[in-house]
Scaffold this motif. Structure first.
Motif, PDB file in Angstrom:
ATOM      1  N   TYR A 107       0.886  -1.166   0.000  1.00 21.59           N
ATOM      2  CA  TYR A 107       0.000   0.000   0.000  1.00 21.59           C
ATOM      3  C   TYR A 107       0.920   1.211   0.000  1.00 21.59           C
ATOM      4  N   GLN A 108       1.016   1.889  -1.143  1.00 22.99           N
ATOM      5  CA  GLN A 108       1.895   3.048  -1.260  1.00 22.99           C
ATOM      6  C   GLN A 108       1.105   4.329  -1.064  1.00 22.99           C
ATOM      7  N   PHE A 109       1.747   5.302  -0.414  1.00 19.18           N
ATOM      8  CA  PHE A 109       1.084   6.573  -0.155  1.00 19.18           C
ATOM      9  C   PHE A 109       2.128   7.646   0.091  1.00 19.18           C
ATOM     10  N   ASN A 110       1.685   8.882  -0.019  1.00 16.94           N
ATOM     11  CA  ASN A 110       2.527  10.041   0.283  1.00 16.94           C
ATOM     12  C   ASN A 110       2.045  10.660   1.582  1.00 16.94           C
ATOM     13  N   PHE A 111       2.988  11.087   2.388  1.00 21.11           N
ATOM     14  CA  PHE A 111       2.696  11.940   3.527  1.00 21.11           C
ATOM     15  C   PHE A 111       3.187  13.313   3.120  1.00 21.11           C
ATOM     16  N   GLY A 112       2.309  14.287   3.132  1.00 21.08           N
ATOM     17  CA  GLY A 112       2.694  15.625   2.706  1.00 21.08           C
ATOM     18  C   GLY A 112       2.343  16.668   3.745  1.00 21.08           C
ATOM     19  N   SER A 113       2.920  17.841   3.578  1.00 18.36           N
ATOM     20  CA  SER A 113       2.603  18.943   4.492  1.00 18.36           C
ATOM     21  C   SER A 113       2.725  20.274   3.765  1.00 18.36           C
ATOM     22  N   ARG A 114       2.024  21.237   4.302  1.00 20.01           N
ATOM     23  CA  ARG A 114       2.151  22.625   3.871  1.00 20.01           C
ATOM     24  C   ARG A 114       2.900  23.320   4.988  1.00 20.01           C
ATOM     25  N   GLU A 115       4.054  23.894   4.662  1.00 20.06           N
ATOM     26  CA  GLU A 115       4.944  24.493   5.657  1.00 20.06           C
ATOM     27  C   GLU A 115       5.226  25.949   5.296  1.00 20.06           C
ATOM     28  N   TYR A 116       5.616  26.723   6.302  1.00 22.54           N
ATOM     29  CA  TYR A 116       6.092  28.078   6.028  1.00 22.54           C
ATOM     30  C   TYR A 116       7.351  27.967   5.188  1.00 22.54           C
ATOM     31  N   TYR A 117       7.536  28.903   4.268  1.00 20.85           N
ATOM     32  CA  TYR A 117       8.651  28.835   3.331  1.00 20.85           C
ATOM     33  C   TYR A 117       9.040  30.251   2.940  1.00 20.85           C
ATOM     34  N   SER A 118      10.326  30.465   2.783  1.00 17.83           N
ATOM     35  CA  SER A 118      10.810  31.764   2.317  1.00 17.83           C
ATOM     36  C   SER A 118      12.228  31.569   1.802  1.00 17.83           C
ATOM     37  N   LEU A 119      12.887  32.656   1.520  1.00 20.40           N
ATOM     38  CA  LEU A 119      14.289  32.580   1.119  1.00 20.40           C
ATOM     39  C   LEU A 119      15.199  32.429   2.336  1.00 20.40           C
ATOM     40  N   ASP A 120      14.606  32.430   3.516  1.00 25.65           N
ATOM     41  CA  ASP A 120      15.351  32.306   4.759  1.00 25.65           C
ATOM     42  C   ASP A 120      15.879  30.872   4.934  1.00 25.65           C
ATOM     43  N   ARG A 121      17.177  30.759   5.021  1.00 29.42           N
ATOM     44  CA  ARG A 121      17.821  29.464   5.165  1.00 29.42           C
ATOM     45  C   ARG A 121      17.384  28.731   6.429  1.00 29.42           C
ATOM     46  N   ILE A 122      17.182  29.454   7.526  1.00 22.91           N
ATOM     47  CA  ILE A 122      16.823  28.824   8.795  1.00 22.91           C
ATOM     48  C   ILE A 122      15.452  28.153   8.697  1.00 22.91           C
ATOM     49  N   GLN A 123      14.472  28.818   8.109  1.00 20.95           N
ATOM     50  CA  GLN A 123      13.135  28.235   7.956  1.00 20.95           C
ATOM     51  C   GLN A 123      13.178  26.994   7.077  1.00 20.95           C
ATOM     52  N   ASN A 124      13.864  27.068   5.973  1.00 23.02           N
ATOM     53  CA  ASN A 124      13.904  25.943   5.044  1.00 23.02           C
ATOM     54  C   ASN A 124      14.713  24.779   5.602  1.00 23.02           C
ATOM     55  N   THR A 125      15.721  25.081   6.407  1.00 23.89           N
ATOM     56  CA  THR A 125      16.471  24.023   7.089  1.00 23.89           C
ATOM     57  C   THR A 125      15.559  23.301   8.075  1.00 23.89           C
ATOM     58  N   ALA A 126      14.736  24.050   8.794  1.00 23.25           N
ATOM     59  CA  ALA A 126      13.791  23.448   9.737  1.00 23.25           C
ATOM     60  C   ALA A 126      12.802  22.536   9.007  1.00 23.25           C
ATOM     61  N   ASN A 127      12.335  22.953   7.841  1.00 22.83           N
ATOM     62  CA  ASN A 127      11.409  22.124   7.066  1.00 22.83           C
ATOM     63  C   ASN A 127      12.065  20.813   6.645  1.00 22.83           C
ATOM     64  N   SER A 128      13.289  20.901   6.142  1.00 24.20           N
ATOM     65  CA  SER A 128      14.002  19.700   5.729  1.00 24.20           C
ATOM     66  C   SER A 128      14.330  18.807   6.917  1.00 24.20           C
ATOM     67  N   ALA A 129      14.680  19.428   8.040  1.00 25.45           N
ATOM     68  CA  ALA A 129      14.995  18.665   9.257  1.00 25.45           C
ATOM     69  C   ALA A 129      13.771  17.889   9.735  1.00 25.45           C
ATOM     70  N   PHE A 130      12.579  18.488   9.608  1.00 28.89           N
ATOM     71  CA  PHE A 130      11.363  17.770   9.994  1.00 28.89           C
ATOM     72  C   PHE A 130      11.261  16.456   9.235  1.00 28.89           C
ATOM     73  N   TYR A 131      11.509  16.488   7.930  1.00 32.69           N
ATOM     74  CA  TYR A 131      11.366  15.270   7.133  1.00 32.69           C
ATOM     75  C   TYR A 131      12.471  14.260   7.404  1.00 32.69           C
ATOM     76  N   GLU A 132      13.657  14.710   7.754  1.00 35.28           N
ATOM     77  CA  GLU A 132      14.704  13.773   8.185  1.00 35.28           C
ATOM     78  C   GLU A 132      14.267  13.055   9.460  1.00 35.28           C
ATOM     79  N   LYS A 133      13.753  13.819  10.411  1.00 32.98           N
ATOM     80  CA  LYS A 133      13.296  13.235  11.681  1.00 32.98           C
ATOM     81  C   LYS A 133      12.068  12.355  11.463  1.00 32.98           C
ATOM     82  N   PHE A 134      11.184  12.771  10.566  1.00 30.88           N
ATOM     83  CA  PHE A 134       9.994  11.991  10.268  1.00 30.88           C
ATOM     84  C   PHE A 134      10.388  10.635   9.677  1.00 30.88           C
TER      85      PHE A 134
END
Length: 146
Positions: free
Chosen positions: A60-87
């Protein structure tokens, strides 16, 4: 107690993930404002191997997706990527512990696998959609064998 459908079991399973922030949790839908989560079913052939008695090994294949805050700010985008590493690490830990989603009767989960890393799927200056692809492997009994 077994669930009626696989998607019900998968949804209930991920609602318990301790990494999720307070936000809407949807099925096959994702709104425009952060933070929201969704599970979307994929397009796949569910039968991996069939047996003469009607039992089968399935996926059973599926995607887990999210809508996250995003900008040109490196810190915000690092946090988004870190969430998926931890997930992904959390999913792998659940698989090692054999802690799987509840399944309908006659279905026995075998493994829960991460098929892709979490990635930016659709970005805009204000927010972005991220997703990760997953697969639940299970054994399904056909019914009465006697």
């Amino acid at each position: 107690m077994a669930v009626d459908t696989i998607i019900e079991g998968v949804t209930n399973f991920f609602l318990k993930c301790p990494l999720l922030k307070n936000g809407a949790f949807r099925l096959n839908a994702l709104g425009k404002e952060p933070v929201q989560y969704t599970i979307e079913t994929g397009v796949f052939d569910p039968v991996v191997k069939g047996y003469i008695n009607g039992d089968s090994e399935r996926i059973y294949q599926f995607n887990f997706g999210s809508r996250e805050y995003y900008s040109l700010d490196r810190i915000q985008n690092t946090a988004n990527s870190a969430f998926y590493e931890k997930f992904a690490a959390w999913v792998e830990e659940q698989d090692r512990k054999e802690n799987f989603p509840e399944m309908p009767d006659k279905c026995t989960p075998q493994s829960l696998c991460v098929l892709s890393s979490g990635y930016l799927y659709d970005g805009a200056q204000k927010n972005a959609r991220y997703q990760i692809q997953l697969e639940l492997n299970y054994y399904q009994e056909a019914g009465d064998h006697g």
